[in-house]
Design an enzyme around this catalytic site. Structure first.
Site, PDB file in Angstrom:
ATOM      1  N   ASP A  10       0.860  -1.200   0.000  1.00 12.62           N
ATOM      2  CA  ASP A  10       0.000   0.000   0.000  1.00 12.62           C
ATOM      3  C   ASP A  10       0.888   1.239   0.000  1.00 12.62           C
ATOM      4  O   ASP A  10       2.094   1.160   0.274  1.00 12.62           O
ATOM      5  CB  ASP A  10      -0.922   0.026   1.224  1.00 12.62           C
ATOM      6  N   SER A  11       0.260   2.376  -0.273  1.00 13.54           N
ATOM      7  CA  SER A  11       0.997   3.642  -0.212  1.00 13.54           C
ATOM      8  C   SER A  11       1.352   3.989   1.228  1.00 13.54           C
ATOM      9  O   SER A  11       2.201   4.848   1.464  1.00 13.54           O
ATOM     10  CB  SER A  11       0.125   4.757  -0.780  1.00 13.54           C
ATOM     11  N   CYS A  73      -4.118  -1.823  -2.166  1.00 13.98           N
ATOM     12  CA  CYS A  73      -4.286  -0.395  -2.439  1.00 13.98           C
ATOM     13  C   CYS A  73      -5.148  -0.319  -3.691  1.00 13.98           C
ATOM     14  O   CYS A  73      -4.761  -0.825  -4.750  1.00 13.98           O
ATOM     15  CB  CYS A  73      -2.910   0.215  -2.686  1.00 13.98           C
ATOM     16  N   GLU A 152      -4.433   7.522   7.920  1.00 14.98           N
ATOM     17  CA  GLU A 152      -2.975   7.305   7.896  1.00 14.98           C
ATOM     18  C   GLU A 152      -2.346   7.776   9.210  1.00 14.98           C
ATOM     19  O   GLU A 152      -1.405   7.181   9.708  1.00 14.98           O
ATOM     20  CB  GLU A 152      -2.370   8.057   6.703  1.00 14.98           C
ATOM     21  N   CYS A 184     -11.201   2.292  -0.659  1.00 14.31           N
ATOM     22  CA  CYS A 184      -9.827   2.687  -0.345  1.00 14.31           C
ATOM     23  C   CYS A 184      -9.488   1.903   0.908  1.00 14.31           C
ATOM     24  O   CYS A 184     -10.281   1.873   1.863  1.00 14.31           O
ATOM     25  CB  CYS A 184      -9.743   4.186  -0.074  1.00 14.31           C
ATOM     26  N   HIS A 186      -7.659   2.441   3.294  1.00  8.26           N
ATOM     27  CA  HIS A 186      -7.567   3.199   4.546  1.00  8.26           C
ATOM     28  C   HIS A 186      -8.921   3.249   5.270  1.00  8.26           C
ATOM     29  O   HIS A 186      -8.967   3.394   6.486  1.00  8.26           O
ATOM     30  CB  HIS A 186      -7.101   4.631   4.269  1.00  8.26           C
TER      31      HIS A 186
HETATM   32  N1  DGL Z   1      -4.982   2.978   0.530  1.00 10.23           N
HETATM   33  C1  DGL Z   1      -4.953   3.354  -0.816  1.00 10.23           C
HETATM   34  C2  DGL Z   1      -6.132   2.946  -1.640  1.00 10.23           C
HETATM   35  O1  DGL Z   1      -6.746   1.958  -1.352  1.00 10.23           O
HETATM   36  C3  DGL Z   1      -4.292   4.658  -1.212  1.00 10.23           C
HETATM   37  C4  DGL Z   1      -4.566   5.884  -0.448  1.00 10.23           C
HETATM   38  C5  DGL Z   1      -3.677   7.028  -0.924  1.00 10.23           C
HETATM   39  O2  DGL Z   1      -2.457   6.864  -0.862  1.00 10.23           O
HETATM   40  O3  DGL Z   1      -4.208   8.042  -1.378  1.00 10.23           O
HETATM   41  O4  DGL Z   1      -6.429   3.541  -2.639  1.00 10.23           O
END
Ligand code: DGL
Length: 270
Positions: A10-11, A73, A152, A184, A186
């Site tokens: 993931d990011s 992600c 985050e 997402c 997150h």
């Molecule tokens: N957690 C990520 C996703 O599912 C990326 C969130 C991000 O870095 O903007 O898209």
């Protein structure tokens, strides 16, 4: 093959929601978690940029004798899943299609809401994925970058987080959706608030959970017994990553290593 690790990417700390599900289901497995924290957030970048960043991590994973990669992600899945599948000799699994499939099976009125990053929203991947399972389903999308940053940083249980979740839901509920996809990784960190705010109005889909459940279909039988492990790598500051991640996953001691890229590859540091 059985003992080789599964890479999860993931990011930042969003993919921990996917890793946690996979860890609960298969605690005998070895996992390597890669967070491109230095380039977080991905959602405000172009898909080309996200692709280049993710492929660099994929190169690192491929040096670790892995047996599969979970792209935990949605944004990186939108940007580079097919390319990664072409480049990588082991299965590469994205989170979008398992989430879309579950949403289509769940909706009663055929109206599905998708909350995501801006890049995922613009990519149209959820529209395509949902249409793949049911071309008559209506998709109502909304980008919620503010939730990404809050999660985050571990801001997941506050009143501020609740208001932000409420605001995002208010953008899709007027369109009569009965199913909400947390598009997402997150967002499931804020699951409790999501469930409370959505209430009886809709069902909530966590694509990461759906992905974790499907893993054996793609990789083969996975180990449920004890004896597994998780190693963390971040391209950002390991201390920041450990602190924020430990607040998101309280019972796990997270000691990440730093990864930086050099002209000949990468360098790892404690
Ligand atoms: N957690 C990520 C996703 O599912 C990326 C969130 C991000 O870095 O903007 O898209």
């Amino acid at each position: 093959m059985v003992n080789r690790p599964i890479a999860v990417f993931d990011s930042g700390a969003g993919g921990l929601t996917v890793l946690r599900r996979a860890w609960e289901l298969y605690p005998g497995e070895h996992f390597i978690y890669g967070a491109d924290s230095q380039h977080f957030p991905y959602g405000s970048r172009s898909l080309d940029e996200v692709k280049a960043l993710f492929l660099r991590f994929l190169d690192f994973f491929m040096t670790q004798d892995i047996k599969a990669v979970i792209v935990a992600c949605n944004t990186a899945t939108a940007a580079a899943l097919e390319t990664a599948q072409r480049l990588c000799p082991v299965p590469v699994i994205g989170v979008v299609y398992p989430g879309a499939e579950k949403a289509v099976k769940t909706t009663a009125n055929g109206r599905i809401g998708v909350l995501s990053t801006y890049a995922t929203y613009k990519s149209g991947i959820y529209r395509r994925a949902i249409a793949h399972y049911d071309h008559r389903a209506e998709v109502v999308q909304w980008p919620c970058p503010v939730l990404v940053t809050m999660a985050e940083l571990g801001n997941i249980e506050t009143y501020q987080a609740r208001l932000a979740v409420r605001e995002c839901l208010n953008m899709i509920f007027p369109q009569n959706v009965d199913t909400v996809v947390l598009g997402c990784t997150h967002f499931p960190h804020m699951e409790r608030i999501f469930y409370e705010e959505v209430g009886e109005r809709a069902r909530i889909i966590d694509p990461g959970y759906e992905t974790a459940k499907h893993l054996p279909e793609v990789i083969g039988p996975l180990l449920s017994g004890p004896g597994g492990s998780i190693q963390f790598y971040t391209s950002g500051n390991p201390r920041d990553f450990n602190r924020n991640s430990s607040s998101l996953w309280p019972n796990l001691a997270i000691a990440s290593k730093s990864i930086t890229w050099t002209p000949d590859g990468y360098e790892l540091r404690l």
